[in-house]
Write a protein that holds these residues in place. Structure first.
Motif, PDB file in Angstrom:
ATOM      1  N   THR A 118       0.766  -1.259   0.132  1.00  0.00           N
ATOM      2  CA  THR A 118       0.037  -0.046  -0.035  1.00  0.00           C
ATOM      3  C   THR A 118       0.950   1.233   0.140  1.00  0.00           C
ATOM      4  O   THR A 118       0.575   2.164  -0.860  1.00  0.00           O
ATOM      5  CB  THR A 118      -0.852   0.112   1.236  1.00  0.00           C
ATOM      6  OG1 THR A 118      -1.723  -1.392   1.171  1.00  0.00           O
ATOM      7  CG2 THR A 118      -1.962   1.203   1.137  1.00  0.00           C
ATOM      8  N   CYS A 119       1.993   1.243   0.805  1.00  0.00           N
ATOM      9  CA  CYS A 119       2.653   2.619   1.035  1.00  0.00           C
ATOM     10  C   CYS A 119       3.563   2.665  -0.194  1.00  0.00           C
ATOM     11  O   CYS A 119       3.698   4.012  -0.574  1.00  0.00           O
ATOM     12  CB  CYS A 119       3.478   2.360   2.312  1.00  0.00           C
ATOM     13  SG  CYS A 119       2.789   2.597   3.773  1.00  0.00           S
ATOM     14  N   LEU A 120       4.251   1.521  -0.786  1.00  0.00           N
ATOM     15  CA  LEU A 120       4.958   1.785  -1.866  1.00  0.00           C
ATOM     16  C   LEU A 120       4.361   2.200  -3.102  1.00  0.00           C
ATOM     17  O   LEU A 120       4.702   2.962  -3.916  1.00  0.00           O
ATOM     18  CB  LEU A 120       5.772   0.343  -2.064  1.00  0.00           C
ATOM     19  CG  LEU A 120       7.049   0.462  -3.029  1.00  0.00           C
ATOM     20  CD1 LEU A 120       8.085   1.499  -2.488  1.00  0.00           C
ATOM     21  CD2 LEU A 120       7.818  -0.572  -3.065  1.00  0.00           C
ATOM     22  N   THR A 121       3.153   1.658  -3.361  1.00  0.00           N
ATOM     23  CA  THR A 121       2.287   1.886  -4.428  1.00  0.00           C
ATOM     24  C   THR A 121       1.963   3.437  -4.396  1.00  0.00           C
ATOM     25  O   THR A 121       1.700   4.089  -5.319  1.00  0.00           O
ATOM     26  CB  THR A 121       0.853   0.978  -4.497  1.00  0.00           C
ATOM     27  OG1 THR A 121       1.172  -0.336  -4.212  1.00  0.00           O
ATOM     28  CG2 THR A 121      -0.033   1.504  -5.707  1.00  0.00           C
ATOM     29  N   ALA A 122       1.350   3.937  -3.211  1.00  0.00           N
ATOM     30  CA  ALA A 122       1.014   5.331  -3.001  1.00  0.00           C
ATOM     31  C   ALA A 122       2.229   6.234  -3.234  1.00  0.00           C
ATOM     32  O   ALA A 122       1.941   7.312  -4.096  1.00  0.00           O
ATOM     33  CB  ALA A 122       0.438   5.563  -1.566  1.00  0.00           C
ATOM     34  N   ALA A 123       3.352   5.826  -2.791  1.00  0.00           N
ATOM     35  CA  ALA A 123       4.430   6.761  -2.784  1.00  0.00           C
ATOM     36  C   ALA A 123       4.661   6.983  -4.255  1.00  0.00           C
ATOM     37  O   ALA A 123       5.095   7.993  -4.944  1.00  0.00           O
ATOM     38  CB  ALA A 123       5.711   6.245  -2.080  1.00  0.00           C
ATOM     39  N   PHE A 124       4.735   5.690  -5.033  1.00  0.00           N
ATOM     40  CA  PHE A 124       5.201   5.577  -6.280  1.00  0.00           C
ATOM     41  C   PHE A 124       4.332   6.505  -7.309  1.00  0.00           C
ATOM     42  O   PHE A 124       4.741   7.098  -8.012  1.00  0.00           O
ATOM     43  CB  PHE A 124       5.159   4.142  -6.654  1.00  0.00           C
ATOM     44  CG  PHE A 124       6.118   3.813  -7.790  1.00  0.00           C
ATOM     45  CD1 PHE A 124       7.294   3.314  -8.008  1.00  0.00           C
ATOM     46  CD2 PHE A 124       5.866   3.996  -9.303  1.00  0.00           C
ATOM     47  CE1 PHE A 124       8.165   2.928  -8.754  1.00  0.00           C
ATOM     48  CE2 PHE A 124       6.541   3.816 -10.332  1.00  0.00           C
ATOM     49  CZ  PHE A 124       7.585   3.407 -10.027  1.00  0.00           C
ATOM     50  N   ILE A 125       2.980   6.008  -7.111  1.00  0.00           N
ATOM     51  CA  ILE A 125       2.064   6.693  -7.954  1.00  0.00           C
ATOM     52  C   ILE A 125       1.916   8.174  -8.007  1.00  0.00           C
ATOM     53  O   ILE A 125       1.556   8.915  -8.642  1.00  0.00           O
ATOM     54  CB  ILE A 125       0.674   5.800  -7.944  1.00  0.00           C
ATOM     55  CG1 ILE A 125       0.200   5.415  -9.205  1.00  0.00           C
ATOM     56  CG2 ILE A 125      -0.354   6.444  -7.084  1.00  0.00           C
ATOM     57  CD1 ILE A 125       0.923   4.692 -10.137  1.00  0.00           C
ATOM     58  N   CYS A 126       2.327   8.816  -6.641  1.00  0.00           N
ATOM     59  CA  CYS A 126       1.849  10.056  -6.698  1.00  0.00           C
ATOM     60  C   CYS A 126       3.203  10.786  -7.026  1.00  0.00           C
ATOM     61  O   CYS A 126       3.194  12.167  -7.244  1.00  0.00           O
ATOM     62  CB  CYS A 126       1.886  10.409  -4.996  1.00  0.00           C
ATOM     63  SG  CYS A 126       0.090  10.098  -4.181  1.00  0.00           S
ATOM     64  N   GLN A 127       4.191  10.173  -7.031  1.00  0.00           N
ATOM     65  CA  GLN A 127       5.417  11.129  -7.752  1.00  0.00           C
ATOM     66  C   GLN A 127       5.666  10.609  -9.378  1.00  0.00           C
ATOM     67  O   GLN A 127       6.119  11.552  -9.824  1.00  0.00           O
ATOM     68  CB  GLN A 127       6.821  10.098  -7.034  1.00  0.00           C
ATOM     69  CG  GLN A 127       8.044  10.726  -7.240  1.00  0.00           C
ATOM     70  CD  GLN A 127       8.492  11.791  -6.377  1.00  0.00           C
ATOM     71  OE1 GLN A 127       7.643  12.208  -5.482  1.00  0.00           O
ATOM     72  NE2 GLN A 127       9.429  12.314  -6.507  1.00  0.00           N
ATOM     73  N   TYR A 128       4.948   9.523  -9.862  1.00  0.00           N
ATOM     74  CA  TYR A 128       5.345   9.335 -11.294  1.00  0.00           C
ATOM     75  C   TYR A 128       4.097   8.851 -11.816  1.00  0.00           C
ATOM     76  O   TYR A 128       3.244   8.042 -11.484  1.00  0.00           O
ATOM     77  CB  TYR A 128       6.228   8.143 -11.522  1.00  0.00           C
ATOM     78  CG  TYR A 128       7.836   8.532 -10.872  1.00  0.00           C
ATOM     79  CD1 TYR A 128       8.614   9.313 -11.495  1.00  0.00           C
ATOM     80  CD2 TYR A 128       8.358   7.861  -9.631  1.00  0.00           C
ATOM     81  CE1 TYR A 128       9.644   9.682 -11.054  1.00  0.00           C
ATOM     82  CE2 TYR A 128       9.593   8.216  -9.051  1.00  0.00           C
ATOM     83  CZ  TYR A 128      10.220   8.997  -9.575  1.00  0.00           C
ATOM     84  OH  TYR A 128      11.654   9.507  -9.438  1.00  0.00           O
ATOM     85  N   GLN A 129       3.974   9.303 -13.148  1.00  0.00           N
ATOM     86  CA  GLN A 129       3.041   8.595 -14.115  1.00  0.00           C
ATOM     87  C   GLN A 129       3.728   7.418 -14.900  1.00  0.00           C
ATOM     88  O   GLN A 129       5.151   7.756 -15.266  1.00  0.00           O
ATOM     89  CB  GLN A 129       2.549   9.325 -15.123  1.00  0.00           C
ATOM     90  CG  GLN A 129       1.636   9.007 -15.914  1.00  0.00           C
ATOM     91  CD  GLN A 129       0.907  10.038 -16.887  1.00  0.00           C
ATOM     92  OE1 GLN A 129       0.963  11.340 -16.301  1.00  0.00           O
ATOM     93  NE2 GLN A 129       0.612   9.617 -17.911  1.00  0.00           N
ATOM     94  N   VAL A 130       3.546   6.259 -14.694  1.00  0.00           N
ATOM     95  CA  VAL A 130       4.133   5.122 -15.235  1.00  0.00           C
ATOM     96  C   VAL A 130       3.540   4.409 -16.491  1.00  0.00           C
ATOM     97  O   VAL A 130       2.487   4.384 -16.623  1.00  0.00           O
ATOM     98  CB  VAL A 130       4.719   4.149 -13.968  1.00  0.00           C
ATOM     99  CG1 VAL A 130       3.134   3.922 -13.567  1.00  0.00           C
ATOM    100  CG2 VAL A 130       5.441   2.997 -14.374  1.00  0.00           C
TER     101      VAL A 130
END
Ligand code: HEM
Length: 406
Positions: A363-375
């Protein structure tokens, strides 16, 4: 050999009749190598303990995600997630400094080799039908495969000693609460049992969680609308990673975000990282009134339950996070009627004791990742398959392009 597929039969196997079946294969392998007692009982990682490490986990995720930007717009997610989940485990589970992996230069290599060995076997076994192949994969994970566990054991013993020393030293400002320290303070486990726990964290927990994160990113690349919706949910609540506290306050609410939770639940359902659980009857018994003689092997592929159309509807094979929200066709409420409709973490006394920490990390890694980058996928035409090793991850390696969100 019997293959158990339906939720009712699985429920008898894992819950009602669990006392008639053997311990998990993972534990048996470690016991076979003389590393843990086959009688070891894994205390679950209590949600209260996981809550205590939430801050360091969330901060660790933010740091890992920010570091990517300094390197390249293209990223090999498979390699990044293996390393990142192991780094996170180091800080949150073992209380290590963020660069702890540099002290054990062979660690990632020995974990990778375990997976690579699985790949070689897969090639050798490819002449067999799929199910038989999966069975052989499990039974071939023998002592030879455990060679790398020698190094893992060395690392585990070292980590345990470091944590024990910390308990008697005065607390330094850098000291963080971690799961091993909580278990040590609890005092109910012997050193050998603690070692068994650390080995499982090192050998199994990171690979399963990392494989699931790779599937998460693959699904988000394939469904850009889901990415946008996730980002909107997090940011609409007034939080963004560029806020003055660097996003630190976000973790306090992160698990209350229904869509984020639904996305994590859906990835876990559709991509269970453990391919098969194996159960051996330790006495004559029955499942659904069918006699099961002592010594019978029962195999349970979690995916069969997780894709059961009777439970999940006609779109069971489709990635659809909406199903987890109350208006969806298979809401949490209806799947709760039989817990064995979702076997990603198994159920009963042999279920995964690490599921709350695995969920939290994802949950935390997904939230951090998706708020920082469009992938997005580097090559959108690239087909992906699943490894048929003990842990299921996408192959080939997942190469993505990142656009930083300003
Ligand atoms: C998404 C990540 C994960 C998945 C899908 C997963 C899945 C599973 C499954 C299906 C089992 C039952 C295996 C069997 O019956 O043979 C299991 C067992 C186990 N898992 Fe996990 N796991 C994950 C992460 C973790 C983490 C993070 C930890 C530790 C913190 C952990 C620790 C364990 C242990 C110790 C067992 C053996 C329990 C026993 O038999 O006493 N797992 N896991």
């Amino acid at each position: 050999m019997i293959i158990v597929l339906g939720p009712e039969a699985i429920s008898e196997l894992c819950l009602k009749q669990h006392h008639s079946f053997s311990h998990s294969k993972t534990i048996e392998l470690l016991a076979e190598a003389g590393l843990v007692s086959s009688q070891i009982i894994f205390t679950g990682v209590h949600p209260g303990t996981v809550a205590k490490i939430s801050t360091s986990l969330w901060e660790g995720c933010l740091e890992l995600v920010r570091d990517i930007g300094q390197h390249t717009p293209t990223l090999n997610i498979s390699q990044w997630s293996s390393r990142s989940i192991l780094e996170l485990s180091g800080t949150c589970v073992f209380g290590q400094e963020s660069d702890w992996l540099s002290r054990y230069p062979c660690l990632l290599g020995s974990l990778d080799r375990r997976v690579a060995n699985g790949q070689v076997k897969k090639a050798v076994l490819s002449i067999f039908p799929r199910l038989i192949r999966s069975l052989l994969m499990l039974t071939l994970c023998n002592r030879k495969d455990l060679a790398d566990l020698g190094y893992l054991e060395y690392v585990a013993r070292d980590l345990l000693q470091i944590e024990k020393r910390k308990l008697v030293e005065p607390i330094k400002p850098s000291y963080t609460i971690n799961i091993i320290s909580v278990m040590l303070k609890d005092g109910s486990l012997t050193d050998e049992e603690m070692l068994g726990h650390i080995l499982i964290f090192l050998a199994g927990a990171s690979e399963t969680t990392s494989a699931t994160f790779q599937w998460m990113i693959l699904e988000l690349c394939r469904h850009t609308a889901v990415q946008t919706k996730l980002r909107d949910e997090i940011q609409s609540r007034g939080h963004s990673l560029s806020r003055s506290d660097g996003g630190k306050s976000l973790f306090l609410q992160i698990e209350a975000f229904p869509y984020l939770r639904a996305v994590v639940d859906e990835v876990l359902r559709l991509h269970p990282a453990v391919a098969l659980t194996e159960h051996e009857a330790t006495r004559d018994t029955t499942i659904m009134n069918i006699p099961i003689p002592k010594g019978t092997l029962l195999l349970c592929p979690p995916l069969a339950a997780n894709l059961n159309t009777r439970v999940w509807g006609k779109d069971a094979t489709v990635f659809n996070p909406e199903r987890w929200l109350s208006r969806g066709p298979a809401s949490q409420k209806s799947t709760n009627q039989n817990p064995c409709s979702n076997m990603t973490f198994s159920h009963g006394p042999r279920s995964c004791p690490g599921q709350s920490i695995a969920r939290k990390m994802l949950t935390c890694l997904t939230a951090a990742f998706i708020c920082q980058y469009q992938v997005s996928l580097e090559n959108p035409e690239q087909p992906f398959a699943s490894t048929e090793a003990v842990y299921v991850k996408p192959i080939p390696d997942l190469m993505v392009q990142l656009i930083e969100i300003t």
